[in-house]
Write an enzyme that holds these catalytic residues in place. Structure first.
Site, PDB file in Angstrom:
ATOM      1  N   LYS A 504       0.847  -1.193   0.000  1.00 47.20           N
ATOM      2  CA  LYS A 504       0.000   0.000   0.000  1.00 47.20           C
ATOM      3  C   LYS A 504       0.886   1.248   0.000  1.00 47.20           C
ATOM      4  CE  LYS A 504      -0.368   0.083   5.057  1.00 47.20           C
ATOM      5  NZ  LYS A 504      -1.260   0.153   6.219  1.00 47.20           N
ATOM      6  N   TYR A 730      14.348  32.462   1.641  1.00 47.01           N
ATOM      7  CA  TYR A 730      13.167  33.260   1.956  1.00 47.01           C
ATOM      8  C   TYR A 730      13.217  33.825   3.376  1.00 47.01           C
ATOM      9  CZ  TYR A 730      10.671  31.616  -2.214  1.00 47.01           C
ATOM     10  OH  TYR A 730      10.271  31.364  -3.512  1.00 47.01           O
TER      11      TYR A 730
END
Length: 835
Positions: A504, A730
């Site tokens: 999965k 940033y």
């Protein structure tokens, strides 16, 4: 090569069932790798969970008639195989080795034997590159150096060969003596000693001494004298074990006088020049030198070992210098990549010989995602066989492997194209250049393509055309490591316990059908996915194993039934909803899995529901319960062991009640990865193996036995010098306190690298160093402080992998490895490789 009656004598077998005479040319150990049934001898070797004897039925049906077994077979059972020869031995592996040792004694060719901890395969392949123009060489395929690999390697020897090069590896005491009898090398090379497989030995000295047993009858041993443990052990070996014969030591050293004393190593512009004094024949010595197109220390050491072999063989010095400069890197792995037009591309273009071709074809056949298989093959050089004989054998193998399209490249293969008349589609080109000119007329689409070419044909040009252009950030998945980890857990299981492998969440970030293909090849019993669309993708990719879907939704019932997927049913609502769908569709006895809640309180029927659930299942013919299972809350935590047992008791009581009322049995499973080894009593009928497959286990002891599967890597896009006081990234979050060097790398939070690792919390591995993140992790880029480290733009950076554990990255992110692995974006391309 040998008649079956000769083999009976060689391995001293009891011929318990005798039939028609047979000539044996091929040894078979794996039923999935059958090529020539009539001339194959199958040895029923045992594995951690299966004995080869269980594959006799399958092989007999496919035409195999000759078997060696160390299992007692009931005479009545033999009647099932009326045309077969059965040879009974005490130990099938020892008989295999005995046969290979006998075969080796039939030839007098010189043989080079290589052992050590690292570099064996590189030295073997480089010696082949250096010597193949002068000798017809037989050598170990890939890294076939084990108790099984060595016999298979030596079995290849035939009368056309005039040099053998074989490697030998051991992991326990007393193993090398067996391999020495099979290889019996005249020239020995001891590469080095390291930590690999150290757990099988008392100490380093015992490990060295065991490896030295490969050279019990060698004429010469080549080694690096700079490691005191190795140097002392070899001199003791020569002085004690080999003191009464003409055994020679050919040492080399950077630090002291030796047969070849290295006096200078200069690295410049991608080349390393090595200068030395050769003292073998003259006390005053002779100046010699070579240059190699590598600068890393491992390559320098491997090259010097090869240099010594060439000097021992009295190779011309000018020829040595010329050949050393032409050395090329050895790609020791098969790589599976996404190709153009929905193709899959397997790149194995560093060499072409019939043995490595067979290995690569086995890997090709393992892939089920496309029904069409294409092989692009260059001329096979220096096989020792005539062109007609060689390519007739190749064509027979391709027919066995059901190759749909064959593209031959090279003047000799063009001459022999008639041999491939039974392949559905064939195309031939006299050169790689001609192939490239016609490339866009060949229409590659929805197929798996294997590239197999000798170095001189430069098939890397073809791989560039066939492979999808990718982002330079990639996740490498080591399929050998997954296989190793699977076997480690299988060894923990009691006999008869089945394995459900969890694939999965894109196989914990590692891929879908690529991993499922591997697990199907290694015969796990079940797969489990989270959602129906994951199961559909696997079915479309050719996966035939039973698949359990853990989150079945009513909108996907049609697809689930269409693709034969088995739902997990965890509530009366989903139980009645799925029954209603089956009744409307006229379907009965559909396989389902019942989920019980024993303490997780997430999904599942509770203990109070068991009576009603049992009555429902008994009254309904629409379902056939395949398994009943539950989830353990804390199987990896000692403090929760009492609660784990409480869960187990409740689960077993519920299962007993269900079985009693429904009147039939089903598989019971509650054990996950951690429970496999921590709670062996809870293995029951099946276990669910998840994160452990991918190299992660909560137990330090188990973790040490696992191999790293995934390596996330990127490259440096730019390097800048930034002055003290300036900022990076940033919001000016990264302040440079001193003049620094900053590298921007091609990965960000859109790729799955957590933003939480900003401002020094995260680190990456660069040129043997951990370097910190500086500033804020961006969407597509991250900046690193690489001050004081010598690197260049384009250099590789490892985010996690062998040198930097995903455990560490998860810890810095204040999360768990599951989240890091499953969070890697789909835009990061996966590259699958098998060594």
């Amino acid at each position: 090569m040998y008649s079956i009656s000769e083999i009976v004598q060689i391995i001293k077998a009891d011929w318990v069932q005798q039939n028609a005479p047979a000539t044996i040319d091929h040894i078979l150990l794996d039923s999935r790798k059958l090529l020539f049934p009539a001339s194959s001898l199958f040895f029923t070797l045992g594995g951690p969970r299966r004995n080869g004897i269980i594959f006799i039925d399958e092989l007999y049906e496919k035409g195999v008639r000759n078997f060696v077994t160390d299992q007692q077979i009931n005479p009545d059972h033999l009647s099932k195989y009326p045309e077969a020869n059965f040879l009974q031995v005490r130990d099938a592996l020892q008989s295999l080795q005995q046969l290979a040792a006998f075969h080796r004694k039939q030839f007098t060719l010189p043989v080079i034997g290589i052992t050590g901890s690292n570099g064996k395969t590189i030295v073997k392949e480089w010696l082949y590159q250096l010597l193949h123009n002068n000798y017809n060489i037989v050598r170990s395929p890939k890294s076939y150096n084990s108790q099984i690999g060595v016999p298979l390697s030596v079995w290849q020897i035939n009368g056309a060969h005039d040099l053998g090069i074989f490697e030998a590896g051991i992991s326990h005491a007393d193993e090398m003596e067996r391999l020495e009898k099979i290889i019996t090398p005249g020239i020995g090379v001891f590469t080095n000693i390291g930590d690999a497989h150290s757990e099988g030995f008392l100490n380093v000295r015992q490990k060295i001494n065991e490896k030295l047993k490969l050279f019990l009858h060698s004429d010469v041993l080549i080694f690096n004298a700079d490691d005191p443990d190795v140097n002392n052990a070899i001199n003791t070996f020569a002085g004690n074990v080999r003191s009464h014969d003409n055994f020679q030591l050919f040492s080399w050293s950077k630090n002291a006088k030796a047969a070849l004393q290295i006096i200078d190593i200069e690295k410049s512009n991608g080349l390393t020049t090595i200068k030395a004094i050769d003292y073998r024949h003259d006390k005053s010595g002779k100046a010699v030198s070579i240059s190699i197109p590598f600068t890393d220390e491992a390559s320098v050491e491997n090259a010097i070992n090869c240099w010594c072999v060439l000097l021992y063989l009295s190779t011309d010095e000018l020829l040595i210098a010329e050949k050393m400069l032409q050395l090329r890197s050895v790609e020791m792995r098969l790589e599976l990549k996404k190709g153009i037009n929905n193709c899959s591309v397997i790149n194995d273009s560093y060499s072409a010989d019939i043995n490595s071709l067979t290995i690569a074809l086995d890997f090709l056949v393992q892939q089920q995602q496309h029904s069409n298989r294409t092989l692009i093959l260059s001329d096979i050089l220096q096989s020792g066989k005539s062109g007609r004989e060689l390519y007739t054998a190749v064509a027979a193998i391709l027919e066995q492997k059901k190759i749909n399209r064959f593209i031959g490249v090279g003047p000799e293969i063009v001459k022999q194209q008639a041999a491939f008349k039974n392949i559905p589609q064939t195309i031939f080109f006299s050169s790689t250049a001609e192939f490239k000119q016609q490339f866009y007329t060949l229409h590659f689409h929805n197929e798996t393509i294997l590239l197999k070419g000798a170095r001189v044909f430069e098939f890397e040009q073809l791989s560039h055309l066939l492979e999808e252009k990718v982002h330079q950030t990639v996740m490498e998945i080591n399929l050998n490591a997954i296989t190793h980890n699977l076997k480690q857990y299988q060894q923990e299981l009691k006999p008869g316990v089945k394995v459900m492998a969890m694939v999965k969440a894109f196989s914990y970030g590692s891929g879908s059908f690529e991993i499922a293909n591997l697990l199907q090849f290694h015969k796990v019993d079940y797969l489990a996915v989270a959602y129906t669309d994951e199961g559909v993708e696997l079915r479309k990719a050719g996966i035939t194993l039973p698949i359990m879907v853990m989150n079945a939704e009513d909108v996907t019932y049609d697809l689930m039934v269409q693709y034969n997927l088995e739902p997990e049913l965890f509530s009366f609502a989903i139980l009645t909803g799925f029954q209603r769908y089956l009744l409307q569709s006229g379907i009965t006895n559909y396989p389902v899995h019942i989920k019980l809640d024993t303490g997780m309180h997430r999904l599942g029927f509770e203990a109070k529901d068991i009576e009603s659930l049992s009555a429902f299942l008994k009254s309904s013919s629409t379902f056939k319960v395949q398994s009943v299972f539950s989830h353990l809350v804390g199987s990896d935590t000692e403090q929760l062991d009492e609660f784990t047992q409480t869960q187990a008791d409740l689960f077993l009581q519920s299962c007993d009640a269900l079985q009693k009322i429904t009147g039939y049995t089903f598989l019971r499973h509650i054990g996950n990865t951690a429970a496999i080894h921590r709670h062996k009593n809870l293995q029951l009928d099946m276990v669910r193996l998840g994160i452990g497959l991918y190299g992660i286990d909560s137990s330090p002891a188990m973790q040490q036995q696992l191999k790293n599967v995934t390596t996330l890597k990127t490259t440096i896009s730019q390097i800048k010098n930034v002055k003290a006081g300036e900022t990076v990234g940033y919001s000016r979050k990264g302040t440079v306190k001193k003049d620094s060097v900053i590298a921007t790398v091609r990965i960000g939070y859109a790729d799955g690298y957590p933003r939480a690792l900003s401002n020094g919390k995260g680190k990456m591995w660069l040129n043997g160093n951990l370097v910190p993140v500086i500033g804020v992790v961006c969407m597509d880029m991250t900046m690193l402080d690489i001050t004081g480290i010598h690197v260049a733009e384009g250099d590789e950076v490892i985010i996690f992998g062998e040198p930097l554990s995903v455990h560490d990255v998860a810890s810095w992110s204040k999360t768990i490895p599951y989240e890091i692995l499953t969070g890697i974006s789909q835009r990061v391309k996966r590259v699958y490789f098998e060594e």
